[in-house]
Design a protein around this motif. Structure first.
Motif, mmCIF file in Angstrom:
data_model
loop_
_atom_site.group_PDB
_atom_site.id
_atom_site.type_symbol
_atom_site.label_atom_id
_atom_site.label_comp_id
_atom_site.label_asym_id
_atom_site.label_seq_id
_atom_site.Cartn_x
_atom_site.Cartn_y
_atom_site.Cartn_z
ATOM 1 N N ARG A 208 54.486 30.282 29.314
ATOM 2 C CA ARG A 208 53.874 30.913 30.343
ATOM 3 C C ARG A 208 52.448 31.050 30.304
ATOM 4 N NH1 ARG A 208 58.399 34.765 31.287
ATOM 5 N NH2 ARG A 208 59.856 33.552 30.824
ATOM 6 N N ILE A 209 51.677 30.854 31.381
ATOM 7 C CA ILE A 209 50.342 30.177 31.329
ATOM 8 C C ILE A 209 49.293 31.337 31.984
ATOM 9 C CG2 ILE A 209 48.520 28.459 31.906
ATOM 10 C CD1 ILE A 209 50.843 26.688 31.909
ATOM 11 N N ARG A 210 48.564 31.870 31.550
ATOM 12 C CA ARG A 210 47.738 32.897 32.242
ATOM 13 C C ARG A 210 46.150 32.323 32.079
ATOM 14 N NH1 ARG A 210 47.572 38.388 29.530
ATOM 15 N NH2 ARG A 210 46.537 37.179 28.083
ATOM 16 N N VAL A 211 45.458 32.033 33.539
ATOM 17 C CA VAL A 211 44.236 31.474 33.624
ATOM 18 C C VAL A 211 43.562 32.477 33.995
ATOM 19 C CG1 VAL A 211 42.799 29.879 34.525
ATOM 20 C CG2 VAL A 211 45.014 29.277 34.049
ATOM 21 N N ARG A 212 42.485 33.276 33.202
ATOM 22 C CA ARG A 212 41.596 34.311 33.570
ATOM 23 C C ARG A 212 40.243 33.485 33.896
ATOM 24 N NH1 ARG A 212 43.518 36.749 28.699
ATOM 25 N NH2 ARG A 212 41.543 36.291 27.742
ATOM 26 N N ILE A 213 39.779 34.150 35.271
ATOM 27 C CA ILE A 213 38.497 33.763 35.755
ATOM 28 C C ILE A 213 37.274 34.728 35.670
ATOM 29 C CG2 ILE A 213 37.296 32.387 37.803
ATOM 30 C CD1 ILE A 213 39.537 30.739 36.301
ATOM 31 N N THR A 214 36.198 34.805 34.958
ATOM 32 C CA THR A 214 35.156 35.822 34.892
ATOM 33 C C THR A 214 34.085 35.163 35.382
ATOM 34 O OG1 THR A 214 36.445 36.841 33.037
ATOM 35 C CG2 THR A 214 34.015 37.209 33.570
ATOM 36 N N ASN A 215 33.219 35.997 36.699
ATOM 37 C CA ASN A 215 31.835 35.830 36.982
ATOM 38 C C ASN A 215 30.865 36.610 36.435
ATOM 39 O OD1 ASN A 215 29.694 35.278 38.523
ATOM 40 N ND2 ASN A 215 30.389 36.147 40.501
ATOM 41 N N PRO A 216 30.182 36.110 35.360
ATOM 42 C CA PRO A 216 29.202 37.267 34.558
ATOM 43 C C PRO A 216 27.911 37.025 35.419
ATOM 44 C CG PRO A 216 29.491 35.089 33.488
ATOM 45 C CD PRO A 216 30.359 34.982 34.592
ATOM 46 N N PRO A 265 51.263 33.436 43.298
ATOM 47 C CA PRO A 265 50.313 33.900 44.287
ATOM 48 C C PRO A 265 48.785 33.980 43.997
ATOM 49 C CG PRO A 265 52.077 35.016 44.873
ATOM 50 C CD PRO A 265 52.169 34.703 43.575
ATOM 51 N N GLY A 266 47.729 33.763 44.439
ATOM 52 C CA GLY A 266 46.424 33.955 44.197
ATOM 53 C C GLY A 266 46.070 35.494 44.348
ATOM 54 N N PRO A 267 44.727 35.779 43.539
ATOM 55 C CA PRO A 267 44.488 37.141 43.729
ATOM 56 C C PRO A 267 44.630 37.702 45.347
ATOM 57 C CG PRO A 267 42.734 35.792 42.623
ATOM 58 C CD PRO A 267 43.661 35.016 43.117
ATOM 59 N N ASP A 268 44.389 36.797 46.232
ATOM 60 C CA ASP A 268 44.431 37.279 47.506
ATOM 61 C C ASP A 268 45.647 37.506 48.128
ATOM 62 O OD1 ASP A 268 44.888 34.723 48.019
ATOM 63 O OD2 ASP A 268 43.226 34.258 49.160
ATOM 64 N N TRP A 323 45.956 24.287 44.283
ATOM 65 C CA TRP A 323 44.660 24.360 44.649
ATOM 66 C C TRP A 323 44.478 25.642 45.092
ATOM 67 C CZ3 TRP A 323 42.133 21.434 49.391
ATOM 68 C CH2 TRP A 323 40.672 21.710 49.266
ATOM 69 N N TYR A 324 43.771 26.438 44.045
ATOM 70 C CA TYR A 324 43.435 28.012 44.097
ATOM 71 C C TYR A 324 41.996 27.789 44.677
ATOM 72 C CZ TYR A 324 47.552 29.755 41.735
ATOM 73 O OH TYR A 324 48.828 30.207 41.284
ATOM 74 N N GLN A 325 41.640 28.757 45.297
ATOM 75 C CA GLN A 325 40.250 29.173 45.764
ATOM 76 C C GLN A 325 39.948 30.701 45.650
ATOM 77 O OE1 GLN A 325 38.677 26.927 49.269
ATOM 78 N NE2 GLN A 325 40.540 25.951 49.490
ATOM 79 N N VAL A 326 39.209 30.846 44.431
ATOM 80 C CA VAL A 326 39.299 32.319 44.215
ATOM 81 C C VAL A 326 37.833 32.817 44.357
ATOM 82 C CG1 VAL A 326 41.132 32.383 42.567
ATOM 83 C CG2 VAL A 326 39.143 31.821 41.461
ATOM 84 N N THR A 327 37.638 33.772 45.073
ATOM 85 C CA THR A 327 36.108 34.286 45.023
ATOM 86 C C THR A 327 36.114 35.596 44.377
ATOM 87 O OG1 THR A 327 35.977 33.675 47.445
ATOM 88 C CG2 THR A 327 34.412 35.232 46.707
ATOM 89 N N VAL A 328 35.055 35.632 43.340
ATOM 90 C CA VAL A 328 35.080 36.772 42.376
ATOM 91 C C VAL A 328 33.615 37.306 42.478
ATOM 92 C CG1 VAL A 328 35.447 37.162 39.883
ATOM 93 C CG2 VAL A 328 36.618 35.187 40.966
ATOM 94 N N ALA A 329 33.818 38.760 42.535
ATOM 95 C CA ALA A 329 32.395 39.501 42.469
ATOM 96 C C ALA A 329 31.778 39.297 41.248
ATOM 97 C CB ALA A 329 32.597 40.812 42.915
ATOM 98 N N THR A 333 36.825 39.943 37.003
ATOM 99 C CA THR A 333 37.591 38.908 36.559
ATOM 100 C C THR A 333 39.029 38.679 37.201
ATOM 101 O OG1 THR A 333 37.035 39.155 34.118
ATOM 102 C CG2 THR A 333 39.064 38.113 34.535
ATOM 103 N N VAL A 334 39.583 37.594 37.758
ATOM 104 C CA VAL A 334 40.705 37.473 38.340
ATOM 105 C C VAL A 334 41.710 36.576 37.387
ATOM 106 C CG1 VAL A 334 39.695 37.661 40.612
ATOM 107 C CG2 VAL A 334 40.112 35.468 39.699
ATOM 108 N N GLU A 335 42.848 36.805 37.669
ATOM 109 C CA GLU A 335 43.921 36.093 36.738
ATOM 110 C C GLU A 335 44.871 35.343 37.779
ATOM 111 O OE1 GLU A 335 46.304 38.607 34.446
ATOM 112 O OE2 GLU A 335 44.312 39.403 33.052
ATOM 113 N N LEU A 336 45.210 34.059 37.347
ATOM 114 C CA LEU A 336 46.125 33.346 37.950
ATOM 115 C C LEU A 336 47.357 33.009 37.015
ATOM 116 C CD1 LEU A 336 43.673 30.376 39.396
ATOM 117 C CD2 LEU A 336 44.590 32.503 40.388
#
Length: 888
Positions: A208-216, A265-268, A323-329, A333-336
């Motif tokens: 199981r793989i979790r990818v967390r993307i954070t925009n600081p 699915p992606g965050p959207d 191919w995910y395209q994630v937009t982060v405020a 943090t978003v997770e895949l």
């Protein structure tokens, strides 16, 4: 759900032991066999691991040039377009034990000229201090079964400054610091992505793989994330090689034969696109020759970055990505979520997915809590855990068939003729396809013999079977030369590393409970062959004074010890002492084995006899300087004259390691059976406590002369351990006249200003962990033999009298202080880098450097040298006897 940290330790053919009192690292002699060479016996939990390197370009294995310029033969610019012959690389990736199938992350910030698919760095000739990674990533957590892994990476949101990093470092001199990625200002205002990948196994083949993307950063940004799978290219090198196939198996699944990669699915809420190409070289881009593959290796890169029609519309190939395209405020943090497993599941990403990740993290917490001795502080526990994590992530797939590499593959152009007589030409027997402990997965993605020995000592606390496997592996017939030589490292297998394997084998044997006599017997028999090779090869005149060249110490002296002027010879204090050290450790092995099999008694006598001969040679010849109270190398000139190289370095300290305490009855018995040993002078024999007798290559009086140098804060002793070169040389540089030039050495606490062994060879002054560690354990041995009755002034000139055990503990505390926060809140190892010291996004992510500034402790060299710097974790897991007594 079973606990893999217990299950991996059970023999493959027996029911796992679920003993709740299980202690990490305590396994049976048959438990958890490591993978690759014995794949049929490997515990299933080893089948998938962090075996994928951060760099495969610029390695010797991929160098098919005529002049052996590995860095230039396969540069970073080729890596995205050229299929590797021997191994693969990726960002924070994993693969199976044979590296057939690989998984890693691809990233694109929308501004870079290429996808970020691998770590970037400078080649050996581009950096002002040698090769150097120019990125920031960390191995934050891992357990030996690889059922839980955590990796972190900081990726700039603005265009990555590839050209600036190269040009500025080329401009700088050796006297200037390296120009790092942080120095470019690209991370200012927190304009970067924090990318974290967590891997958790539900069972040996279900990841199981979790990818967390954070925009600081301060603005909303978009990141392209491409979880990628591919087959290592095994089909291009042999005629008729079978080519595997990836293909879509539905909108959320990539099928790959016996495995699938499934994406949530992606965050959207939308599903990511699937992109396919082939892991084949783009010969048109690199060589102007039409490519054999319609959609070669860089097809996904060109499609994402340039919009080119370079991916297969049929959705099949040997390389594929979601191919995910994630937009982060800002601040979010978003997770895949992804799953690599034998079969797709309709409910793959429900509550059970999160439960696996949560449970494996909890098990890792328990594993390390049990590993830390009572009284360990939270900070030391964190240092230990990240140090061990780096060592586990450093387990790499190593593939190298030297005969094929020298002769070339049937499906490829033949190598240049000179290759048959060049690098590693005498090692055609070496045929490796194994999981090995590497110094690090970027700067040194290859084994080094003495590094591996230190790694094994640390790894023995986590996984003693893997540690033993590493020591045995280099002695197997597909590694060890038929003449007995052990390969040093792939840049030159014939070079010599200090022979520390016997010492390491004993350390691992002891850590594992002194019970695996099968391991001890196997490694002993092979090391006897290696010892004989040393005696026949490196003692040119049969005087028991050994040579050996640089012996891993690079710039330690004024001259290149491996390439002397014609007619010159160098009798080496360190080489001779290493051989005495080797004797004593083989002796200790023979004593242990003789307790079960008296046939080994003869070898006890043999190694004591040989030790006595080496001791006599060191005592009676010119390596000892009575005036200085120190050992030096002796340069022999063609005209018969000689000159000591009066450099106060670790070369003169290594004789202290060749010390052993023997039970009095064994000592007397062996003296009756021997000749040379029986004639050893009394000043080399020291009665100890509890019926023990100590023998040493450095006579007791000489040891008393050396130690004041070692414990002098104006000489070797620094606030963070022991310098490689005495600070005394800052005011007293040493020079020697050679034909046509003068060689000089002076104290340099950080980077060396000479490129004698390459730009990153810096033994001249910095603090290095392995020899510090050996001094520490040697002092413990002194204390075990001499007890509290014998004390020494420490530090020199302080008037304070300490036992050897107290000094060992103080050295341990000094070394650990490199990573502990001081009263000012700063970790010395992070030097002047303010983000590393204070910024919450950076400060608790530890980098384990290759060596350290000898005066201020700043980390230098390779930034992920967790291999031997991981000994810090070992020092926390196994404190000194003195500290253990204090805690109890």
């Amino acid at each position: 759900m079973s606990n893999p940290e217990r299950e991996r330790m059970a023999p493959p053919d027996q029911t796992p032991d679920h003993n709740p009192d299980h202690t990490p690292g305590q396994t049976s002699a048959r438990a958890g066999r490591a993978p690759a060479a014995l794949k049929e016996h490997a515990n299933p939990w080893y089948r998938w691991g962090p075996y994928l390197s951060e760099r495969a370009w610029g390695t010797v294995r991929e160098d098919y040039s005529g002049d052996g310029t590995a860095w230039e033969a396969f540069p970073h610019d080729h890596a995205r377009s050229r299929a590797y012959r021997w191994s693969e690389d990726g960002l924070g990736g994993i693969c199976d034990v044979e590296q057939r199938l690989c998984f890693a992350l691809g990233l694109w910030n929308g501004r870079d000229p290429i996808l970020k698919e691998r770590i970037f760095g400078l080649t050996g000739n581009e950096g002002n201090h040698g090769e150097d990674a120019k990125e920031y990533w960390w191995y934050l957590d891992a357990v030996p079964s690889h059922s839980w892994l955590r990796w972190r990476y900081h990726y700039p949101q603005r265009q990555f400054p590839y050209e600036q990093l190269v040009s500025e470092n080329q401009r700088r001199s050796r006297e200037e610091p390296e120009f790092e990625l942080l120095d470019t200002g690209i991370f200012d205002e927190n304009r970067f992505w924090i990318v974290e990948a967590d891997y958790a196994k539900a069972d040996p083949d279900d990841m199981r793989i979790r990818v967390r993307i954070t925009n600081p950063g301060p603005e909303t940004e978009t990141l392209h994330v491409l979880p990628t799978v591919w087959f290592r290219n095994t089909w291009s090198w042999e005629e008729g090689g079978e080519k595997p196939r990836l293909a879509t198996a539905g909108g959320d699944t990539i099928g790959m034969g016996s495995m699938v990669l499934q994406a949530a699915p992606g965050p959207d809420g939308s599903m990511p696109r699937q992109l396919y190409c082939d892991n084949d070289t783009n010969t048109e881009r690199l060589y102007g020759v039409p490519s054999g593959a319609a959609f070669p290796k860089d097809g996904i890169n060109d499609h994402v970055v340039h919009g080119a029609a370079t991916v297969n519309p049929a959705h099949e190939g040997t390389k594929a990505a979601f191919w995910y395209q994630v937009t982060v405020a800002p601040g979010e943090t978003v997770e895949l979520s992804l799953r690599l497993a034998p079969n797709a599941a309709p409910d793959a990403f429900g509550p059970a997915f999160d439960q696996v990740l949560h449970q494996r993290k909890q098990e890792a917490d328990t594993f390390y809590a049990e590993l830390a001795p009572a009284g360990t502080s939270d900070e030391d526990a964190m240092i230990m855990r990240q140090g061990f994590a780096g060592m586990i992530w450093g387990k790499q797939f190593y593939n190298y068939d030297v005969a094929k590499w020298l002769s070339g593959d049937p499906g490829q152009p033949p190598p240049p003729p000179g290759r048959q007589h060049g690098r590693n030409a005498g090692w055609r027997h070496l045929d490796a396809s194994d999981i090995m402990s590497m110094p690090d997965p970027w700067e040194y993605p290859w084994f080094a013999a003495w590094d591996s020995a230190f790694h094994a000592v640390a790894l023995a606390h986590l996984d003693p079977e893997f540690a033993k496997y590493q020591l045995l592996l280099l002695c197997r017939e597909w590694f060890q030369h038929p003449n007995g030589a052990i390969p040093a490292y792939e840049w030159a297998f014939e070079d010599l590393n200090p022979p520390v394997q016997a010492w390491a084998a004993l350390q691992v044997y002891n850590i594992d409970g002194r019970r695996d006599l099968e391991f001890l017997t196997r490694v002993f028999s092979k090391l006897v062959l290696n010892f004989t090779w040393w005696v026949n090869r490196e003692d040119e005149e049969g005087r028991n004074l050994f040579e050996g060249g640089f012996l891993g110490l690079d710039n330690i002296g004024p001259i290149d010890r491996s390439h002397l002027p014609p007619g010159y010879r160098l009798e080496q204090s360190d080489a001779t002492a290493w051989m005495a050290f080797y004797c004593l450790n083989l002796l200790e092995m023979a004593r242990e084995l003789a307790a079960q099999n008296p046939a080994f008694d003869d070898l006890v006598v043999k190694f004591l006899e040989h030790f006595a001969l080496i001791s006599e040679a060191m005592h009676d010849n010119d390596l000892w300087d009575e005036q200085d109270g120190f050992y030096y190398d002796m340069l022999r000139r063609p005209d018969g004259s000689s000159e000591p190289l009066r450099v106060r370095s670790m070369v003169g300290v290594i004789p202290l390691f060749a010390t052993k305490a023997l039970p009095k009855e064994d000592f007397a018995r062996v003296r009756r059976l021997s000749k040379s040993f029986a004639a050893m002078p009394e000043h080399q024999v020291v009665p100890g406590t509890d019926g023990m007798v100590g023998v040493g290559v450095a006579a007791h009086g000489r040891t008393r002369r050396i130690l004041p140098h070692l414990f002098d804060e104006q000489s070797f002793l620094s606030p963070y351990g022991l310098r490689a070169l005495s600070k005394w040389h800052a005011d007293h540089p040493f020079s020697v006249e050679l034909p046509g030039w003068t060689a000089t050495v002076g104290y340099e606490p950080a980077e060396s200003s000479t490129g004698m062994f390459g730009g990153n060879s810096n033994w001249r002054g910095p603090l290095w962990m392995p020899l510090n560690y050996l001094v520490l354990r040697t002092l413990e041995d002194y204390h075990a033999n001499l007890g509290d009755a014998v004390k020494m002034e420490y530090p020199t000139g302080s008037g304070r009298q300490c036992t050897a055990g107290e000094i060992a503990e103080d050295l341990r505390q000094r070394m650990l202080a490199l990573y502990r926060r001081g009263p000012d809140g700063r970790r010395p190892a992070f030097g002047w880098i303010d983000q590393f010291q204070h910024d919450p996004h950076w400060r608790d992510n530890l980098l384990f450097y290759e060596y350290f500034h000898a005066d201020n402790g700043a980390g230098l060299g390779a930034t992920h040298q967790t291999g031997w710097t991981g000994l810090l974790a070992e020092m926390i897991a196994r404190p000194t006897a003195h500290q253990a007594e204090v805690r109890s």
